[in-house]
Design a protein around this motif. Structure first.
Motif, PDB file in Angstrom:
ATOM      1  N   GLN A 107      28.914  41.760  46.463  1.00 26.18           N
ATOM      2  CA  GLN A 107      27.971  40.990  45.655  1.00 26.18           C
ATOM      3  C   GLN A 107      27.532  41.661  44.356  1.00 26.18           C
ATOM      4  O   GLN A 107      27.060  40.993  43.440  1.00 26.18           O
ATOM      5  CB  GLN A 107      26.724  40.670  46.493  1.00 26.18           C
ATOM      6  CG  GLN A 107      27.037  39.843  47.733  1.00 26.18           C
ATOM      7  CD  GLN A 107      25.812  39.668  48.603  1.00 26.18           C
ATOM      8  OE1 GLN A 107      24.774  39.173  48.143  1.00 26.18           O
ATOM      9  NE2 GLN A 107      25.913  40.072  49.860  1.00 26.18           N
ATOM     10  N   ASN A 108      27.640  42.980  44.283  1.00 36.23           N
ATOM     11  CA  ASN A 108      27.230  43.633  43.035  1.00 36.23           C
ATOM     12  C   ASN A 108      28.001  44.935  42.835  1.00 36.23           C
ATOM     13  O   ASN A 108      28.769  45.363  43.702  1.00 36.23           O
ATOM     14  CB  ASN A 108      25.710  43.857  42.988  1.00 36.23           C
ATOM     15  CG  ASN A 108      25.210  44.758  44.114  1.00 36.23           C
ATOM     16  OD1 ASN A 108      25.903  45.672  44.566  1.00 36.23           O
ATOM     17  ND2 ASN A 108      23.990  44.513  44.558  1.00 36.23           N
ATOM     18  N   LEU A 109      27.802  45.563  41.695  1.00 37.52           N
ATOM     19  CA  LEU A 109      28.583  46.747  41.340  1.00 37.52           C
ATOM     20  C   LEU A 109      28.231  47.951  42.205  1.00 37.52           C
ATOM     21  O   LEU A 109      29.109  48.763  42.536  1.00 37.52           O
ATOM     22  CB  LEU A 109      28.376  47.083  39.870  1.00 37.52           C
ATOM     23  CG  LEU A 109      28.950  46.099  38.851  1.00 37.52           C
ATOM     24  CD1 LEU A 109      28.672  46.575  37.431  1.00 37.52           C
ATOM     25  CD2 LEU A 109      30.442  45.903  39.056  1.00 37.52           C
ATOM     26  N   GLU A 110      26.964  48.093  42.569  1.00 37.62           N
ATOM     27  CA  GLU A 110      26.573  49.214  43.423  1.00 37.62           C
ATOM     28  C   GLU A 110      27.290  49.142  44.768  1.00 37.62           C
ATOM     29  O   GLU A 110      27.767  50.159  45.298  1.00 37.62           O
ATOM     30  CB  GLU A 110      25.056  49.218  43.638  1.00 37.62           C
ATOM     31  CG  GLU A 110      24.245  49.612  42.419  1.00 37.62           C
ATOM     32  CD  GLU A 110      24.070  48.491  41.397  1.00 37.62           C
ATOM     33  OE1 GLU A 110      23.535  48.752  40.297  1.00 37.62           O
ATOM     34  OE2 GLU A 110      24.483  47.339  41.691  1.00 37.62           O
ATOM     35  N   GLN A 111      27.392  47.940  45.304  1.00 40.70           N
ATOM     36  CA  GLN A 111      28.098  47.737  46.562  1.00 40.70           C
ATOM     37  C   GLN A 111      29.592  48.016  46.381  1.00 40.70           C
ATOM     38  O   GLN A 111      30.231  48.641  47.241  1.00 40.70           O
ATOM     39  CB  GLN A 111      27.870  46.297  47.045  1.00 40.70           C
ATOM     40  CG  GLN A 111      28.414  45.999  48.443  1.00 40.70           C
ATOM     41  CD  GLN A 111      28.182  44.537  48.823  1.00 40.70           C
ATOM     42  OE1 GLN A 111      27.911  43.699  47.958  1.00 40.70           O
ATOM     43  NE2 GLN A 111      28.300  44.233  50.106  1.00 40.70           N
ATOM     44  N   GLU A 112      30.125  47.607  45.254  1.00 41.11           N
ATOM     45  CA  GLU A 112      31.540  47.852  44.949  1.00 41.11           C
ATOM     46  C   GLU A 112      31.839  49.359  44.926  1.00 41.11           C
ATOM     47  O   GLU A 112      32.857  49.809  45.464  1.00 41.11           O
ATOM     48  CB  GLU A 112      31.885  47.237  43.591  1.00 41.11           C
ATOM     49  CG  GLU A 112      33.344  47.294  43.215  1.00 41.11           C
ATOM     50  CD  GLU A 112      34.190  46.293  43.976  1.00 41.11           C
ATOM     51  OE1 GLU A 112      35.325  46.656  44.326  1.00 41.11           O
ATOM     52  OE2 GLU A 112      33.729  45.167  44.238  1.00 41.11           O
ATOM     53  N   PRO A 143      32.734  43.634  38.292  1.00 38.83           N
ATOM     54  CA  PRO A 143      32.194  42.446  38.957  1.00 38.83           C
ATOM     55  C   PRO A 143      33.320  41.577  39.507  1.00 38.83           C
ATOM     56  O   PRO A 143      34.497  41.779  39.199  1.00 38.83           O
ATOM     57  CB  PRO A 143      31.452  41.717  37.834  1.00 38.83           C
ATOM     58  CG  PRO A 143      31.294  42.704  36.747  1.00 38.83           C
ATOM     59  CD  PRO A 143      32.441  43.652  36.860  1.00 38.83           C
ATOM     60  N   GLN A 144      32.924  40.618  40.301  1.00 35.14           N
ATOM     61  CA  GLN A 144      33.879  39.625  40.767  1.00 35.14           C
ATOM     62  C   GLN A 144      34.518  38.939  39.562  1.00 35.14           C
ATOM     63  O   GLN A 144      33.850  38.632  38.574  1.00 35.14           O
ATOM     64  CB  GLN A 144      33.163  38.591  41.643  1.00 35.14           C
ATOM     65  CG  GLN A 144      32.642  39.164  42.947  1.00 35.14           C
ATOM     66  CD  GLN A 144      33.770  39.504  43.906  1.00 35.14           C
ATOM     67  OE1 GLN A 144      34.451  38.625  44.416  1.00 35.14           O
ATOM     68  NE2 GLN A 144      33.986  40.790  44.159  1.00 35.14           N
ATOM     69  N   ASN A 226      34.131  33.648  41.792  1.00 33.59           N
ATOM     70  CA  ASN A 226      34.040  34.951  42.473  1.00 33.59           C
ATOM     71  C   ASN A 226      35.077  35.166  43.579  1.00 33.59           C
ATOM     72  O   ASN A 226      34.725  35.468  44.722  1.00 33.59           O
ATOM     73  CB  ASN A 226      32.635  35.141  43.069  1.00 33.59           C
ATOM     74  CG  ASN A 226      31.547  35.092  42.018  1.00 33.59           C
ATOM     75  OD1 ASN A 226      31.788  35.327  40.846  1.00 33.59           O
ATOM     76  ND2 ASN A 226      30.328  34.787  42.443  1.00 33.59           N
ATOM     77  N   LEU A 264      27.136  51.958  35.444  1.00 33.29           N
ATOM     78  CA  LEU A 264      26.418  50.818  36.024  1.00 33.29           C
ATOM     79  C   LEU A 264      25.308  50.340  35.096  1.00 33.29           C
ATOM     80  O   LEU A 264      25.116  49.131  34.917  1.00 33.29           O
ATOM     81  CB  LEU A 264      25.839  51.207  37.388  1.00 33.29           C
ATOM     82  CG  LEU A 264      26.852  51.541  38.481  1.00 33.29           C
ATOM     83  CD1 LEU A 264      26.147  51.990  39.752  1.00 33.29           C
ATOM     84  CD2 LEU A 264      27.755  50.344  38.783  1.00 33.29           C
ATOM     85  N   GLY A 268      25.405  46.722  33.193  1.00 39.14           N
ATOM     86  CA  GLY A 268      24.287  45.808  33.394  1.00 39.14           C
ATOM     87  C   GLY A 268      23.813  45.199  32.092  1.00 39.14           C
ATOM     88  O   GLY A 268      23.469  44.005  32.028  1.00 39.14           O
ATOM     89  N   PRO A 334      23.458  44.131  49.521  1.00 39.07           N
ATOM     90  CA  PRO A 334      22.122  44.181  48.896  1.00 39.07           C
ATOM     91  C   PRO A 334      21.044  43.718  49.870  1.00 39.07           C
ATOM     92  O   PRO A 334      21.266  42.749  50.628  1.00 39.07           O
ATOM     93  CB  PRO A 334      22.253  43.218  47.715  1.00 39.07           C
ATOM     94  CG  PRO A 334      23.714  43.155  47.424  1.00 39.07           C
ATOM     95  CD  PRO A 334      24.404  43.296  48.749  1.00 39.07           C
TER      96      PRO A 334
END
Length: 335
Positions: A107-112, A143-144, A226, A264, A268, A334
């Motif tokens: 869902q987001n870059l941190e998770q990626e 991102p997706q 996505n 990141l 953003g 997240p």
């Protein structure tokens, strides 16, 4: 005749020693400096600063190799560091292509970042990269992907039938599953392919639509399709890494987290300005209905299963790598 004093000999010795300690690495990227490369740029800045200029990274955009041959260049020591994308040569880096499977739910870059790190740490990934004399250093989180295209928006599964799309890896596979025709031209070739009508649409993250100018000739952009993303690691030549002094190696390793954090933050800011970019370029933002996304996503699991089977057939722990990826996605979701 000039007589060398003890002091002058000592000064010369120190000068030669300092020169001998200085290390410069060549880094092979492609395209131009952009959000996708900002962590490498930051890494170079930090390494030079923290080593007092004794360890530097010379960044080249296409001057050393093209993107499809960066891993080959690393393998022969043509340069010490490089970035590449797994989808450009699946057969050379099968293990990390698990990160390019469609609809993994990131869902987001941190998770990626977290998911990529978990997979990169797996022994099978390290062993496969070692065949190319490469060592994983850091990921390039994106991102997706979403589509830009010309003509009528492709917002239904039926309208994707026959769509010629620039898409690699699992994203290309999921589009192919509904009758689209994916092509894996490089990012640098995407604009010409779209302009000439070789493709109707291009799947990229936002920074690439900007950097490779596909947004300049697009009529529409899907804001929520996505389907997945690609994985593009930064690697170092193992021999060069091992040859570093303990101090320089520690500086390089420690700079990775700071470089990713900077990436990141910078990305953003790009995302915050995306709406204004669409307006400026005259590109329509189109929303794909949830039911249509569900139809496309329904084809993802067979692609996942096929990946596991193929990876296993190639001697990789396919199920283990897949389970690690899925578990990492869930563990880093997240809050």
């Amino acid at each position: 005749m000039k007589i060398l004093t003890t002091a002058s000999v000592a000064a010369l010795t120190l000068a030669f020693a300092t020169e001998a300690m200085a290390v410069e690495w060549n880094v092979s990227l492609w395209g131009t400096r952009r959000a996708f490369t900002e962590h490498v740029e930051k890494l170079a800045e930090l390494v030079a600063e923290r080593s007092g200029g004794e360890f530097t990274l010379s960044i080249n955009y296409g001057g050393l190799s093209n993107e499809r041959e960066n891993l080959d260049g690393i393998s022969i020591g043509a340069f010490e560091m490089a970035q590449f994308c797994a989808g450009y040569h699946n057969d050379k880096n099968r293990a990390i292509t698990v990160l390019e499977l469609p609809f993994l739910g990131v869902q987001n870059l941190e998770q990626e970042v977290a998911v990529a790190r978990a997979v990169y740490a797996h022994p099978a990934v390290a062993a496969e990269m070692a065949q190319w004399n490469a060592r994983m250093l850091m990921t390039s989180p994106m991102p997706q992907y979403n589509l830009v295209g010309t003509g009528e928006p492709r917002v239904t599964v039926d309208s994707m039938n026959g769509m010629r799309v620039r898409a690699t890896g699992g994203i290309g596979d999921v589009f192919a599953s509904v009758g689209a025709v994916p092509t894996s031209v490089t990012s640098s070739e995407a604009y010409n392919a779209m302009e000439s009508g070789v493709v109707d649409s291009v799947a990229f993250a936002q920074h690439a639509h900007l950097s490779f100018r596909t947004i300049d000739i697009a009529d529409w952009w899907t804001e929520n399709l996505n389907p997945g993303t690609v994985n593009c690691p930064v690697v170092v030549n193992i021999d060069a890494y091992d040859a570093l002094s303990d101090e320089h190696r520690a500086i390089l390793d420690a700079a990775v987290d700071d470089s990713i954090a900077y990436y990141l933050e910078n990305y953003g800011k790009l995302l915050e300005g995306w709406e204004a970019t669409l307006t400026e370029k005259g590109v329509a933002k189109v929303t794909v209905d949830a039911a249509e996304i569900a139809k496309l996503a329904a084809n993802a699991q067979p692609i996942h299963d096929a990946w596991i089977a193929e990876a296993t057939a190639n001697g990789l722990p396919g199920q283990e790598l897949y389970d690690l990826t899925v578990q990492s996605v869930a563990a880093n979701a997240p809050k």
